[in-house]
Each structure stands twice: as C-alpha cells, then as structure tokens.
Write a protein that holds these residues in place. Sequence first.
Motif, PDB file in Angstrom:
ATOM      1  N   ILE A 130     -27.521  12.428   9.140  1.00 47.94           N
ATOM      2  CA  ILE A 130     -27.161  13.032  10.423  1.00 47.94           C
ATOM      3  C   ILE A 130     -26.016  12.272  11.083  1.00 47.94           C
ATOM      4  O   ILE A 130     -25.038  12.868  11.545  1.00 47.94           O
ATOM      5  CB  ILE A 130     -28.390  13.102  11.349  1.00 47.94           C
ATOM      6  N   VAL A 131     -26.106  10.954  11.103  1.00 44.13           N
ATOM      7  CA  VAL A 131     -25.019  10.149  11.682  1.00 44.13           C
ATOM      8  C   VAL A 131     -23.751  10.326  10.852  1.00 44.13           C
ATOM      9  O   VAL A 131     -22.642  10.415  11.396  1.00 44.13           O
ATOM     10  CB  VAL A 131     -25.428   8.662  11.775  1.00 44.13           C
ATOM     11  N   GLY A 132     -23.907  10.419   9.536  1.00 43.26           N
ATOM     12  CA  GLY A 132     -22.757  10.658   8.663  1.00 43.26           C
ATOM     13  C   GLY A 132     -22.098  11.988   8.933  1.00 43.26           C
ATOM     14  O   GLY A 132     -20.859  12.106   8.882  1.00 43.26           O
ATOM     15  N   ALA A 133     -22.884  13.017   9.229  1.00 42.65           N
ATOM     16  CA  ALA A 133     -22.315  14.327   9.555  1.00 42.65           C
ATOM     17  C   ALA A 133     -21.497  14.248  10.838  1.00 42.65           C
ATOM     18  O   ALA A 133     -20.398  14.810  10.921  1.00 42.65           O
ATOM     19  CB  ALA A 133     -23.426  15.356   9.689  1.00 42.65           C
ATOM     20  N   PHE A 134     -22.020  13.549  11.847  1.00 43.71           N
ATOM     21  CA  PHE A 134     -21.257  13.372  13.083  1.00 43.71           C
ATOM     22  C   PHE A 134     -19.990  12.559  12.833  1.00 43.71           C
ATOM     23  O   PHE A 134     -18.925  12.875  13.354  1.00 43.71           O
ATOM     24  CB  PHE A 134     -22.109  12.704  14.162  1.00 43.71           C
ATOM     25  N   LEU A 135     -20.102  11.515  12.020  1.00 44.71           N
ATOM     26  CA  LEU A 135     -18.942  10.688  11.691  1.00 44.71           C
ATOM     27  C   LEU A 135     -17.878  11.508  10.976  1.00 44.71           C
ATOM     28  O   LEU A 135     -16.692  11.432  11.311  1.00 44.71           O
ATOM     29  CB  LEU A 135     -19.377   9.499  10.824  1.00 44.71           C
ATOM     30  N   ALA A 136     -18.303  12.305   9.998  1.00 43.61           N
ATOM     31  CA  ALA A 136     -17.349  13.150   9.266  1.00 43.61           C
ATOM     32  C   ALA A 136     -16.726  14.185  10.191  1.00 43.61           C
ATOM     33  O   ALA A 136     -15.530  14.464  10.093  1.00 43.61           O
ATOM     34  CB  ALA A 136     -18.044  13.827   8.093  1.00 43.61           C
ATOM     35  N   GLY A 137     -17.527  14.761  11.081  1.00 46.87           N
ATOM     36  CA  GLY A 137     -17.009  15.748  12.029  1.00 46.87           C
ATOM     37  C   GLY A 137     -15.991  15.166  12.987  1.00 46.87           C
ATOM     38  O   GLY A 137     -15.090  15.864  13.454  1.00 46.87           O
ATOM     39  N   TRP A 138     -16.108  13.893  13.276  1.00 49.18           N
ATOM     40  CA  TRP A 138     -15.161  13.240  14.172  1.00 49.18           C
ATOM     41  C   TRP A 138     -13.947  12.705  13.407  1.00 49.18           C
ATOM     42  O   TRP A 138     -12.812  12.873  13.840  1.00 49.18           O
ATOM     43  CB  TRP A 138     -15.867  12.092  14.907  1.00 49.18           C
ATOM     44  N   LEU A 139     -14.195  12.055  12.254  1.00 48.45           N
ATOM     45  CA  LEU A 139     -13.141  11.330  11.554  1.00 48.45           C
ATOM     46  C   LEU A 139     -12.247  12.213  10.683  1.00 48.45           C
ATOM     47  O   LEU A 139     -11.017  12.090  10.729  1.00 48.45           O
ATOM     48  CB  LEU A 139     -13.765  10.227  10.689  1.00 48.45           C
ATOM     49  N   LEU A 140     -12.823  13.082   9.885  1.00 42.42           N
ATOM     50  CA  LEU A 140     -12.036  13.844   8.911  1.00 42.42           C
ATOM     51  C   LEU A 140     -10.969  14.728   9.545  1.00 42.42           C
ATOM     52  O   LEU A 140      -9.836  14.741   9.063  1.00 42.42           O
ATOM     53  CB  LEU A 140     -12.954  14.640   7.989  1.00 42.42           C
ATOM     54  N   PRO A 141     -11.252  15.460  10.635  1.00 46.59           N
ATOM     55  CA  PRO A 141     -10.173  16.232  11.257  1.00 46.59           C
ATOM     56  C   PRO A 141      -9.050  15.356  11.808  1.00 46.59           C
ATOM     57  O   PRO A 141      -7.883  15.742  11.779  1.00 46.59           O
ATOM     58  CB  PRO A 141     -10.874  16.991  12.396  1.00 46.59           C
ATOM     59  N   ARG A 142      -9.385  14.166  12.283  1.00 45.54           N
ATOM     60  CA  ARG A 142      -8.354  13.256  12.790  1.00 45.54           C
ATOM     61  C   ARG A 142      -7.457  12.723  11.679  1.00 45.54           C
ATOM     62  O   ARG A 142      -6.327  12.337  11.924  1.00 45.54           O
ATOM     63  CB  ARG A 142      -9.003  12.103  13.544  1.00 45.54           C
ATOM     64  N   LEU A 143      -7.994  12.689  10.467  1.00 46.08           N
ATOM     65  CA  LEU A 143      -7.202  12.267   9.312  1.00 46.08           C
ATOM     66  C   LEU A 143      -6.468  13.437   8.668  1.00 46.08           C
ATOM     67  O   LEU A 143      -5.760  13.258   7.688  1.00 46.08           O
ATOM     68  CB  LEU A 143      -8.116  11.598   8.274  1.00 46.08           C
ATOM     69  N   GLY A 144      -6.660  14.631   9.215  1.00 51.53           N
ATOM     70  CA  GLY A 144      -6.011  15.817   8.678  1.00 51.53           C
ATOM     71  C   GLY A 144      -6.693  16.370   7.443  1.00 51.53           C
ATOM     72  O   GLY A 144      -6.084  17.133   6.690  1.00 51.53           O
ATOM     73  N   LEU A 145      -7.941  15.999   7.215  1.00 46.11           N
ATOM     74  CA  LEU A 145      -8.663  16.479   6.039  1.00 46.11           C
ATOM     75  C   LEU A 145      -9.570  17.637   6.425  1.00 46.11           C
ATOM     76  O   LEU A 145     -10.374  17.531   7.340  1.00 46.11           O
ATOM     77  CB  LEU A 145      -9.506  15.355   5.433  1.00 46.11           C
ATOM     78  N   ASN A 146      -9.412  18.734   5.709  1.00 45.12           N
ATOM     79  CA  ASN A 146     -10.273  19.889   5.899  1.00 45.12           C
ATOM     80  C   ASN A 146     -10.842  20.242   4.539  1.00 45.12           C
ATOM     81  O   ASN A 146     -10.110  20.628   3.631  1.00 45.12           O
ATOM     82  CB  ASN A 146      -9.486  21.064   6.478  1.00 45.12           C
TER      83      ASN A 146
END
Length: 85
Positions: free
Chosen positions: A39-55
Amino acid sequence: MTVEALIIFLLIGAIAGWLAGQVVKGHGFGLVGNIVVGIVGAFLAGWLLPRLGLNLGLSGILGEIIFAAVGAIILLFLIGLIKRA
C-alpha cells in the motif's frame, strides 16, 4: 469505500508487497507487513513515477498490482539503504 473495494485494496497491497519481497531478497515482512509495504509502495509510485515522467500505461487490476509492486520495490530498496547506513 465499500467492503469489496477494501478487500481488493488489501489484496492488491498484499500481492504487490509479496512480489516486491521476492524481487528484493531478504526483505519479506509477513502478510501484514507485505500489505503495508504494498500500500505504501502504491502511494510512493503514484507520487514518484509521474514526477519522473514515467507512465506505465497499464490498466485494470494487473496494472494496479504492477504499479504498486514497482513502488514497493523502490520502498524496500530505500529501507535496505537505510539499514546499511
């Protein structure tokens, strides 16, 4: 949030946390710990990946599991770095 949605949320977290524990060896935390890591990983990915330009371009439950697993792997990697320091 309905009971069904909560159960699916917890199952996705558990699967993602378990997958991350398999990828990052030595960092399994048991069922409850895996759910939390997922669950924490999902929130982390939801926050971090778009900021890195990864979709990841994934949809559905499988996409959600993969997305959460990527975040959980990042989380376990960071936990491993902190433990070594």
